[in-house]
Design a protein around this motif. Structure first.
Motif, short mmCIF file in Angstrom:
data_model
loop_
_atom_site.label_atom_id
_atom_site.label_comp_id
_atom_site.label_asym_id
_atom_site.label_seq_id
_atom_site.Cartn_x
_atom_site.Cartn_y
_atom_site.Cartn_z
N MET A 37 -60.63 28.78 32.27
CA MET A 37 -61.40 27.89 31.38
C MET A 37 -61.39 28.44 29.95
N SER A 38 -61.49 29.74 29.80
CA SER A 38 -61.44 30.35 28.47
C SER A 38 -60.09 30.09 27.81
N ALA A 39 -59.02 30.21 28.58
CA ALA A 39 -57.68 29.95 28.05
C ALA A 39 -57.54 28.48 27.66
N GLU A 40 -58.06 27.57 28.47
CA GLU A 40 -58.01 26.14 28.16
C GLU A 40 -58.78 25.84 26.87
N THR A 45 -58.76 24.80 21.12
CA THR A 45 -59.19 25.22 19.77
C THR A 45 -57.98 25.39 18.87
N HIS A 46 -56.94 26.02 19.38
CA HIS A 46 -55.72 26.21 18.59
C HIS A 46 -55.07 24.86 18.26
N GLU A 47 -55.08 23.95 19.22
CA GLU A 47 -54.52 22.62 18.97
C GLU A 47 -55.29 21.90 17.87
N MET A 51 -53.91 20.69 14.32
CA MET A 51 -54.06 19.30 13.88
C MET A 51 -54.75 19.25 12.52
N GLY A 52 -55.73 20.13 12.31
CA GLY A 52 -56.41 20.19 11.01
C GLY A 52 -55.45 20.58 9.90
#
Length: 126
Positions: A37-40, A45-47, A51-52
């Motif tokens: 879940m932490s990796a997901e 967050t990275h995605e 996108m930002g």
């Protein structure tokens, strides 16, 4: 009854061992589930950060395009104003061209007439 205690003791020992093993497996399961879940969440967050950044890049590109479009619009307005100032002169040029075409027709007619006169003159005064 003593036999019952003896038989129960190994079962209770196995049950305790099974409980410990089950607890160890549960801890491992929750640890791995937590890591997953932490990796997901980290990937999401990275995605979103990516996108930002992409949104900022696109916004800057569109801002540049907007500036170019504004400059082009200003240039076209200037051209339109210049054309409006030149329009009377262009009309004069068009009128002059029409007059030249008429004059050429008259010259051709005059040339034909003079050739005809010359022919008649040669016939009268050989």
């Amino acid at each position: 009854m003593a036999d019952a205690k003896v038989t129960m003791a190994p079962t209770e020992g196995k049950q305790g061992q099974n409980d410990l093993e089950e607890e160890k497996l549960n801890k491992d399961l929750f640890k791995k589930l937590s890591e997953y879940m932490s990796a997901e969440v980290s990937a999401s967050t990275h995605e979103y950060q990516l996108m930002g950044k992409l949104n900022l890049i696109v916004a800057n590109r569109y801002k540049g395009m907007q500036e170019k479009a504004a400059k082009l619009n200003e240039f076209l307005r200037g051209l339109d104003e210049k054309y409006k100032k030149l329009e009377p002169y262009l009309q004069q040029v068009t009128q002059l061209h029409d007059n030249v075409v008429k004059l050429e027709k008259v010259v051709v007619q005059l040339d034909q007439y003079t050739k005809k006169l010359e022919q008649q003159f040669k016939e009268v005064y050989p």
